[in-house]
Write an enzyme that holds these catalytic residues in place. Sequence first.
Site, PDB file in Angstrom:
ATOM      1  N   TRP A  85       0.824  -1.227   0.000  1.00 49.84           N
ATOM      2  CA  TRP A  85       0.000   0.000   0.000  1.00 49.84           C
ATOM      3  C   TRP A  85       0.849   1.264   0.000  1.00 49.84           C
ATOM      4  CZ3 TRP A  85      -4.996  -0.429   3.512  1.00 49.84           C
ATOM      5  CH2 TRP A  85      -5.848  -1.402   2.949  1.00 49.84           C
ATOM      6  N   LYS A  86       2.141   1.110   0.262  1.00 55.40           N
ATOM      7  CA  LYS A  86       3.036   2.282   0.362  1.00 55.40           C
ATOM      8  C   LYS A  86       2.424   3.284   1.358  1.00 55.40           C
ATOM      9  CE  LYS A  86       4.657   1.174  -4.211  1.00 55.40           C
ATOM     10  NZ  LYS A  86       5.227   1.591  -5.481  1.00 55.40           N
ATOM     11  N   GLU A 137      11.542  -6.129  -9.284  1.00 57.57           N
ATOM     12  CA  GLU A 137      10.754  -4.962  -9.663  1.00 57.57           C
ATOM     13  C   GLU A 137      11.634  -3.984 -10.439  1.00 57.57           C
ATOM     14  OE1 GLU A 137       7.271  -4.363  -6.718  1.00 57.57           O
ATOM     15  OE2 GLU A 137       9.040  -3.472  -5.803  1.00 57.57           O
ATOM     16  N   GLY A 185       4.923   2.027 -10.791  1.00 57.57           N
ATOM     17  CA  GLY A 185       4.038   3.187 -10.738  1.00 57.57           C
ATOM     18  C   GLY A 185       3.981   3.982 -12.038  1.00 57.57           C
ATOM     19  N   GLY A 187       1.539  -2.625  -6.224  1.00 56.84           N
ATOM     20  CA  GLY A 187       1.423  -1.316  -5.591  1.00 56.84           C
ATOM     21  C   GLY A 187       0.047  -0.725  -5.838  1.00 56.84           C
TER      22      GLY A 187
END
Length: 244
Positions: A13-14, A162, A168, A227
């Site tokens: 969830w950052k 990643e 993102g 994410g």
Amino acid sequence: MANTRRKMVAGNWKMNGDTALLSLFKAQLKSPENVDVVICPPAVYLSESMGADFAVGSQNISQHESGAHTGDISVAMLNDLGVTYAIIGHSERRQDHGESNELIGEKVNLALNAGIKPIFCIGEPLEVREQGTVFAYVQAQIDAVLDACGEQFFDNSIIAYEPIWAIGTGKTASPEQAQEVHAFIREYLSEKNEAAQDLRILYGGSVNASNAAELFAQADIDGGLIGGASLKIDDFTVICQAAN
Ligand code: PGA
């Protein structure tokens, strides 16, 4: 050799989400039969995340065991709550907090010693991909952690590959690009310890409800670290199902 590795889907969830989103996930998110589902909320929500139909992970840990380290969270505290996983070495921590390969090695080792399963993140920036030196780059990231952990790395670790240029950005690595690096990682680790055949290697970077199934179908991709799409219950549910 047939792939018997159990799939995993972890939501990172950052610095997003709130108690309302957490309540929704606790009420609605179900782990499919053949998938380990993990939610890694911001630290302030860890306690409230427990007791749902998913496992819980921290987004980071301190490299210290206890003491005068303002703002840090220890592995003992995670154990106290029953948190079972910790993301370690995410590229955003490497960038925002200057975390080095060596520091990340220490943290992975500390997590393993404490019985917390590390989701150890590696991946290259765009310029490294353009230079064609991805394998050497991720190998150096892995070597630092192996130096710190030794053979115990192979017992309970999860790797998340990643590529930074895919995080993102909406630019996912193609399934072939991702598989190529996953296969390299597995082969490299297998030369050191055959247990690497059982180690789960997750892909992360703009995984969404539309591309998850194709990525997860690759021979060496054992699920995903998600994410943005882990903040939407419907999308995340589809991604978890895609791993089943
Ligand atoms: P993203 O993030 O799915 O939003 O690209 C993945 C991650 O950073 O773990």
